[in-house]
Design an enzyme around this catalytic site. Structure first.
Site, mmCIF file in Angstrom:
data_model
loop_
_atom_site.group_PDB
_atom_site.id
_atom_site.type_symbol
_atom_site.label_atom_id
_atom_site.label_comp_id
_atom_site.label_asym_id
_atom_site.label_seq_id
_atom_site.Cartn_x
_atom_site.Cartn_y
_atom_site.Cartn_z
ATOM 1 N N ASP A 86 8.671 -3.636 -4.203
ATOM 2 C CA ASP A 86 7.310 -3.092 -4.104
ATOM 3 C C ASP A 86 7.105 -1.920 -5.068
ATOM 4 O OD1 ASP A 86 7.192 -4.912 -2.069
ATOM 5 O OD2 ASP A 86 6.343 -3.553 -0.574
ATOM 6 N N ALA A 136 4.017 1.635 -1.041
ATOM 7 C CA ALA A 136 4.722 1.795 -2.323
ATOM 8 C C ALA A 136 3.764 2.308 -3.397
ATOM 9 C CB ALA A 136 5.339 0.470 -2.764
ATOM 10 N N SER A 148 0.830 -1.211 0.000
ATOM 11 C CA SER A 148 0.000 0.000 0.000
ATOM 12 C C SER A 148 0.864 1.260 0.000
ATOM 13 C CB SER A 148 -0.945 0.007 1.204
ATOM 14 O OG SER A 148 -0.200 -0.120 2.390
HETATM 15 C C1 MEV Z 1 7.839 -6.441 1.479
HETATM 16 O O1 MEV Z 1 6.754 -6.317 0.587
HETATM 17 C C2 MEV Z 1 8.760 -7.536 1.049
HETATM 18 C C3 MEV Z 1 10.013 -7.758 1.884
HETATM 19 O O2 MEV Z 1 10.766 -8.721 1.146
HETATM 20 C C4 MEV Z 1 10.820 -6.502 2.116
HETATM 21 C C5 MEV Z 1 11.478 -5.963 0.845
HETATM 22 O O3 MEV Z 1 11.604 -6.678 -0.143
HETATM 23 O O4 MEV Z 1 11.881 -4.799 0.895
HETATM 24 C C6 MEV Z 1 9.689 -8.360 3.233
#
Ligand code: MEV
Length: 328
Positions: free
Chosen positions: A157, A115, A113
């Site tokens: 993201d 991003a 959300s």
């Molecule tokens: C967050 O959507 C995904 C993670 O892998 C963090 C990242 O990739 O920055 C947990």
């Protein structure tokens, strides 16, 4: 007036692993954040947002230019940083702007959300000030907000939100678009728990540094799953894709990011006929994804709702960030 919108995402495979330069597959889904921006006749930037609770802030342009943007709420400060960065790079922030943010993406649930808001916000500002830009410029600007909100994000993201579709992503290499058809529903199950992505990422990394020889094997196993998943996607083998989601969840669980609530939703979805289900995003609460065919959707939605989750049906979307000019 400029209107920009950007999609939420689900990580199908590889969250957390991607932070340490392993492969991940992410897909944009049909829930979007929208940003409206228009010049006003003042020396203020006004930002109103329906995220969390409806609120409006007004900040003088010269404070943004000088970087005096502290003391605002955690959802507003990254937006001010994006504006500061924009003014630093383009020297164009010379007129007041009214900005309004509306989002249909559940917040803090691992669905990208923030991003999506940062990507739509960055595209809206670039367009409003008539800067020539491409999607990489949008990602670069949006990433300033992501870094403030999430510590050291892998960048997945903002990238998926800008480009849309299904992407194979690796931090050090960027992405490849997977030109595959995936029309089956992706069911989301959201738990009431709140957690911070930065905290979850740090928790996993701490455990990884404590047990490097074990974690290296788990991290390599992720890349094997991704390899198999690409083949399953190419051959539209949804059964196999479901099994791979289940295996992936086992790995993510071993990193310590699952919770009892997430497990409940995952088992509820699987028992109601899903091909597979796993946590998506940072974990510690947030969301699960389940894939199914149309005939089992309603029983999976019911099973998730009956087990304390909020079920939402979503579909993969080819549309990344979109920006338009319109008259008010
Ligand atoms: C967050 O959507 C995904 C993670 O892998 C963090 C990242 O990739 O920055 C947990």
């Amino acid at each position: 007036m400029v209107v920009a919108s950007a999609p939420a995402k689900v990580i199908l495979f590889g969250e957390h692993f991607v932070v340490e330069d392993k492969f991940a597959i992410a897909a944009a889904i049909n829930l979007r954040a929208k940003v409206f921006a228009d010049f006003n006749d003042s020396n203020f930037i006004s930002i109103s947002s329906d995220i969390n609770s409806p609120n409006t802030i007004k900040i003088p342009i010269n404070m943004i230019i000088s970087g005096d943007i502290h003391g605002y709420s955690p959802s507003i400060t990254p937006l001010l940083l994006i504006l500061h960065e924009f003014s630093f790079k383009h020297h164009l922030l010379d007129r007041g702007v009214d900005i309004s943010i509306k989002s249909e993406i559940p917040m803090g649930a691992g669905l990208g959300s923030s991003a999506a808001v940062f990507v739509a916000f960055s595209a809206a500002i670039l367009k409003l000030y008539n800067v020539k830009f491409n999607l990489y410029d949008v990602i670069e600007l949006a990433s300033k907000g992501e870094s403030l909100a999430h510590g050291k994000p892998s960048g997945i993201d903002a990238t998926i939100s800008a480009f849309g579709g299904i992407l194979l992503y690796r931090r050090s290499q960027g992405f490849n678009r997977l030109n595959v058809k995936f029309n089956a529903p992706i069911i989301l199950g959201i738990t009431p728990e709140h957690r911070s992505t930065a905290d979850m990422v740090n928790k996993v990394l701490k455990l990884k540094y404590k047990y490097p020889s074990i974690f290296n094997l788990i991290y390599d196993a992720n890349d094997k799953i991704v390899e198999e998943a690409i083949n399953a996607l190419i051959s539209s083998d949804i059964n196999r894709l479901g099994e791979l989601l289940n295996i992936s969840h086992g790995l993510l669980s071993s990193l310590g990011i699952s919770t009892l609530n997430l497990e409940r939703l995952i088992y509820a979805a699987r028992n109601a006929g899903a091909y597979g289900a796993k946590v998506t995003g940072a974990g510690g609460g947030g969301a699960i994804i389940a894939i199914s065919n149309e005939s089992t959707v309603s029983s999976i939605l019911k099973a998730i709702n009956d087990n304390g989750g909020k079920a939402i049906i979503s579909y993969i979307s080819d549309y990344g960030v979109n920006v338009d000019e319109c008259s008010n």
